[in-house]
Design a protein around this motif. Sequence first.
Motif, PDB file in Angstrom:
ATOM      1  N   LEU A 523       0.825  -1.207   0.000  1.00 17.31           N
ATOM      2  CA  LEU A 523       0.000   0.000   0.000  1.00 17.31           C
ATOM      3  C   LEU A 523       0.860   1.258   0.000  1.00 17.31           C
ATOM      4  O   LEU A 523       0.460   2.289  -0.548  1.00 17.31           O
ATOM      5  N   ASP A 532      -6.746   6.257   4.492  1.00 19.22           N
ATOM      6  CA  ASP A 532      -7.620   5.509   3.585  1.00 19.22           C
ATOM      7  C   ASP A 532      -8.203   4.301   4.319  1.00 19.22           C
ATOM      8  O   ASP A 532      -7.513   3.633   5.089  1.00 19.22           O
ATOM      9  N   TYR A 533      -9.474   3.987   4.083  1.00 18.14           N
ATOM     10  CA  TYR A 533     -10.129   2.869   4.786  1.00 18.14           C
ATOM     11  C   TYR A 533      -9.470   1.533   4.444  1.00 18.14           C
ATOM     12  O   TYR A 533      -9.565   0.556   5.193  1.00 18.14           O
ATOM     13  N   ARG A 534      -8.791   1.469   3.321  1.00 16.55           N
ATOM     14  CA  ARG A 534      -8.111   0.229   2.935  1.00 16.55           C
ATOM     15  C   ARG A 534      -6.825   0.002   3.718  1.00 16.55           C
ATOM     16  O   ARG A 534      -6.175  -1.035   3.556  1.00 16.55           O
ATOM     17  N   ARG A 535      -6.464   0.983   4.546  1.00 11.42           N
ATOM     18  CA  ARG A 535      -5.307   0.813   5.433  1.00 11.42           C
ATOM     19  C   ARG A 535      -5.672   0.051   6.702  1.00 11.42           C
ATOM     20  O   ARG A 535      -4.785  -0.364   7.453  1.00 11.42           O
ATOM     21  N   SER A 553      -6.379  -5.867   1.094  1.00  6.64           N
ATOM     22  CA  SER A 553      -7.575  -5.031   0.961  1.00  6.64           C
ATOM     23  C   SER A 553      -7.737  -4.525  -0.468  1.00  6.64           C
ATOM     24  O   SER A 553      -8.698  -3.830  -0.771  1.00  6.64           O
ATOM     25  N   MET A 554      -6.775  -4.855  -1.342  1.00  3.68           N
ATOM     26  CA  MET A 554      -6.816  -4.492  -2.752  1.00  3.68           C
ATOM     27  C   MET A 554      -6.207  -5.630  -3.574  1.00  3.68           C
ATOM     28  O   MET A 554      -5.315  -6.338  -3.107  1.00  3.68           O
ATOM     29  N   VAL A 582     -11.213  -9.562  -1.043  1.00  9.02           N
ATOM     30  CA  VAL A 582     -10.454  -8.561  -0.288  1.00  9.02           C
ATOM     31  C   VAL A 582     -11.106  -8.452   1.088  1.00  9.02           C
ATOM     32  O   VAL A 582     -12.260  -8.826   1.276  1.00  9.02           O
ATOM     33  N   PHE A 584     -11.801  -6.119   4.616  1.00  4.95           N
ATOM     34  CA  PHE A 584     -11.867  -4.792   5.220  1.00  4.95           C
ATOM     35  C   PHE A 584     -12.126  -4.939   6.714  1.00  4.95           C
ATOM     36  O   PHE A 584     -13.128  -5.544   7.119  1.00  4.95           O
ATOM     37  N   ASP A 698     -16.186  -3.940  -7.948  1.00  4.91           N
ATOM     38  CA  ASP A 698     -16.748  -4.699  -6.833  1.00  4.91           C
ATOM     39  C   ASP A 698     -17.835  -5.605  -7.383  1.00  4.91           C
ATOM     40  O   ASP A 698     -18.882  -5.144  -7.843  1.00  4.91           O
TER      41      ASP A 698
END
Length: 813
Positions: A523, A532-535, A553-554, A582, A584, A698
Amino acid sequence: MNFTLSWLSTFVSVDDITPEQLADKLTMLGLEVEAVTPLYQGIDQIVTAKVLSVGKHPNADRLTLCQVDTGEETVQIVCGAPNVREGLTTALARPGTRLPDGMKIKKAKVRGEQSLGMLCSARELGLSEDHSGIMELDESLAAGIPLTRALELEDTMIEVDLTPNRPDCASVLGIAREVAGFTGQSLRMPVSEAPPLDSDKADFSVTIEDPSLCPRYAARRLTNVTIAPSPWWLQRQLLAVGMRPINNIVDITNFVMLEYGQPLHAFDFTKIREGKIVVRCPKDDETEFETLDGTSRELKPDMLMICDSMGPVAVAGVMGGLHSEVTEGTTEVLLESACFDPVSIRRTARRLNLPSEASYRFERGVDPEISPVAMERAVQLMIELAGATVCEGGVDEYPGRRESLTLNLRPARVCSLLGMELSPRQIGDYLESIGFTVTDNGKEGLEVVVPSFRPDVEREIDLVEEIARLVGYNDIPTTMPLIRMDYPVRDELRELRKEVCSVCTGQGFFEAINYSFVDERHLDRIGLDRDDYRRRLTRLLNPLTEEQAVMRSMLLPGLLENVCRNINYQQPDLRLFEVGKVFFQHGRDEQPEERYQLCAVCTGARYPGAAPIYFSGQQADFFDIKGLVTALVESLHITGKEQALEFVVTKQEQPYVAPATGLSLVDGNNEIARIGQVSDEALRGMGIKQPVYFLECDLQDLGELPRVRKQFVPIPKYPMVKRDIALLVPEQVPAGELLRAVKGQRTELVESVDMFDVYSGKPIESGMKSVALSVTYRSPKKTLDDVTVDKIHEKIVQYLMTEFGGRYREGTE
């Protein structure tokens, strides 16, 4: 597990069942029989004989001439055995007899003297390894009796392949219990209970340092022991199951182990220093130990040992020590009957490479309740066969005592699962026949106490299985399965994933499958913002490596890593996609949300692998990845919930997207897919030096969109009419808007609309562009005439001019 029918018959009667029937019944009970072997088939012609006289051989110093009574006549036999003597009863192989090793006995002259047969040793007959002399039989036996009858050798050995969950059947008693269950007999136990032991009267002590490794340890001392060969009946049973007789004490411990399933060990008590037994693991300075086989073994700190006051004397549950073994001079014996932790014994036996009959049983689990009973059985045999005297008192340390497991069994549940009617009384009888205690509590069901020798029974369903075994699998009614004719419900998301993969491969993309465990630094390399929410990642407690420490997450970083690796291997032309999960993380103590996504990348040549003569220099660009999205929407017949799906400029630029290249496929305000060019910074972070275009989608959002169902219409009967429209419109008007406007009119006779040209430049005036459409008209009822078509066509043209400020192209000249 090997046993003989004669041994089994000491517990239950098997007179009314053949060995083959017994084997079949045991197999159906879950105890698979590997072999049924009649014993000593090759010695049926061997008979008993009496030596009447012994004289010297005139031509050989080490041979003798024997006159032997065969029961029918007296014959001369030349013999070289050192133990031949007048009056000896032994085994005779007459001329014509074939021995187990294949040798055929013939009349022969030995050093000039005739010999009409051979006096045999136990090894020559396959009875044991003893070859020190010819067999010495009971002098009361008459001559001429078949040896198999004289020694009671007419027997059958049965070999059972036990599963690890049935340690109770690693004994003749356990097999007999199963036989008693299906024959309705009661067990005849040689010893059914043991007297209590008073440790205060014992002249030795036992200490268990870790009860979890040794839940029970019982021991008794015996004196006035006479070490001698075991009687034939005991040797015969051991030989029949493949064990070598040694002496009466050791043979008794082996015999009781096979009979009760409880391994025993006999120590020379005079070699147990200070009369102390300590069950513990080795100390730091105890690194080696010499076992019974004379081999020095390396000890590990977690190996359980039997020690005296000075050091180890045995490897617990595996093998005794050389310096405490029973020898010919032993007169005092300390008899051990213990129960050890299965995991500990298994680990020790594997490390020392010392598999044994004892460790085989301890590894599977020995019933701690049988320890004193088995010891009492061995004590009685030692008194009988070795003239031993039992010392007063003994030790029975039992720190690992557990309460018996009690289960509730519902008769209705049993009948439902087996598909047959059984009364509570029948169910209780079945379970009681194999040692369970059953109490009928009426409507509350049956209260079943599980015996300690059945550690595999833990739940109600295990009891149902026991009943099924005892009823007989062949007697359970057979019914055909109910197969409904309706179409099975399919997982819509799974079907969507399959369709998406099919479309992507059809567009020339290759599927990649990457690990869900990734490097958190991915990332950072693509420049994802810290907030970022993906963190919010899900971290693994026991990652294989630091590069696989978090759940992804990606999907994009993994595909970019694939691109880098392929470029490094001189494969720069790539079209890859991945469909995967992925994760979350929304809360610290919550399970992560799992979502399926699609990610695709393309880079290098537009047509990888194509001949350069046709496609030289054509590189993949933004429109290739956009074409993949368009193909997905069209192939899957997906439409918006309220309006058509459309591409719009991405509102929130992602840090890994090159400026002014982000485009989103949206359904109203809901973003379904995102495409663009990977930024130079992200490419440098991943070690890539050529442009890469990507798609992120998605699939769960995509799957929630409505899909236009396929419709089939007849082939048109009437011809079509085509008209073209060429208009000049302001340059800021998207050309696709004209196409959608015509389709949005939903004119009945308009069959299709296609755009075939967009042009700007000379001689088109500045700020304008030319858009050319082709409209197809057709009626399902008649052939259209020009007047009708012209009228409809003119309305469409006027609408476009009014809506978009356009005019005819000819007006530019």
